[in-house]
Enzyme design. Structure first.
Site: not given
Length: 202
Positions: A12, A14-16
């Site tokens: 994803e 948006a996932s760090p």
């Protein structure tokens, strides 16, 4: 190498933690003799099914503080300077569609890595077309070709199907790694184990 085992890399934008995996997975997979399938998807619908309207790292401040400290430590081990974008989590819908649109052309991985670096190493907003354009050009793709393709009904439908498939096999976060036998591994810290399993099995 013919008939290499395959590992699905679900991520994803948006996932760090997805970023950390994306920026190191290709070299590790090559060393292990594993073929990668890059599978961008969205966690929003999966979180919504659990009653969350945003990332758990945003919902639970203590978890969020730990996550940013943890990702900074892990990034430093990779030689990366990690930053928290001004807006988190970012809207990753158009980014995921663009990455899916790149599958046939083979530029999904280069584009994805460029966009991850823009977000978590430079603090830029990946929902902005200007940021996406730079990532596309880094991947050698003309934006005037890729962006309309990503907005097609075919690509939109493909992303919806990927999300539903992710739900059906039990994916609940990112990154997730799925070996050829269906074994699931969650988290950047499980990447090496997932590659070993994909190569050697149980």
């Amino acid at each position: 190498m013919p008939n290499r085992p395959v590992l699905d890399f679900w991520y994803e934008f948006a996932s760090p933690y997805s970023c950390l995996s994306a920026l190191r997975i290709e070299e590790l997979a090559e060393e292990a003799g594993i073929a990668l399938r890059w599978r961008p998807f969205l966690l929003g619908p999966i979180f919504a099914a659990q009653g969350w309207n945003t990332s758990p790292f945003a919902l639970y401040p203590s978890k969020g503080r730990y996550m940013w400290r943890d990702t900074a430590r892990r990034a430093r081990r990779q030689g990366l300077d990690f930053v928290k974008p001004e807006n988190f989590p970012q809207n990753s819908l158009s980014a995921a569609r663009l990455a899916l649109a790149g599958r046939e052309g083979g530029w999904t991985s280069v584009f994805s890595k460029a966009l991850f670096r823009a977000q978590f190493c430079e603090g830029r907003n990946i929902a902005e077309e200007a940021v996406q354009t730079l990532a596309l050009r880094e991947a050698g793709i003309e934006p005037h070709v890729a962006i309309p393709l990503s907005r097609s009904e075919e690509v939109k439908g493909r992303l919806r199907a990927e999300i539903e498939y992710a739900k059906s096999i039990g994916i609940f976060g990112a990154p997730f790694f799925v070996a050829g036998d269906g074994e699931l591994f969650w988290g950047d810290d499980r990447l090496e184990e997932a590659l070993e399993w994909a190569r050697d099995g149980r």
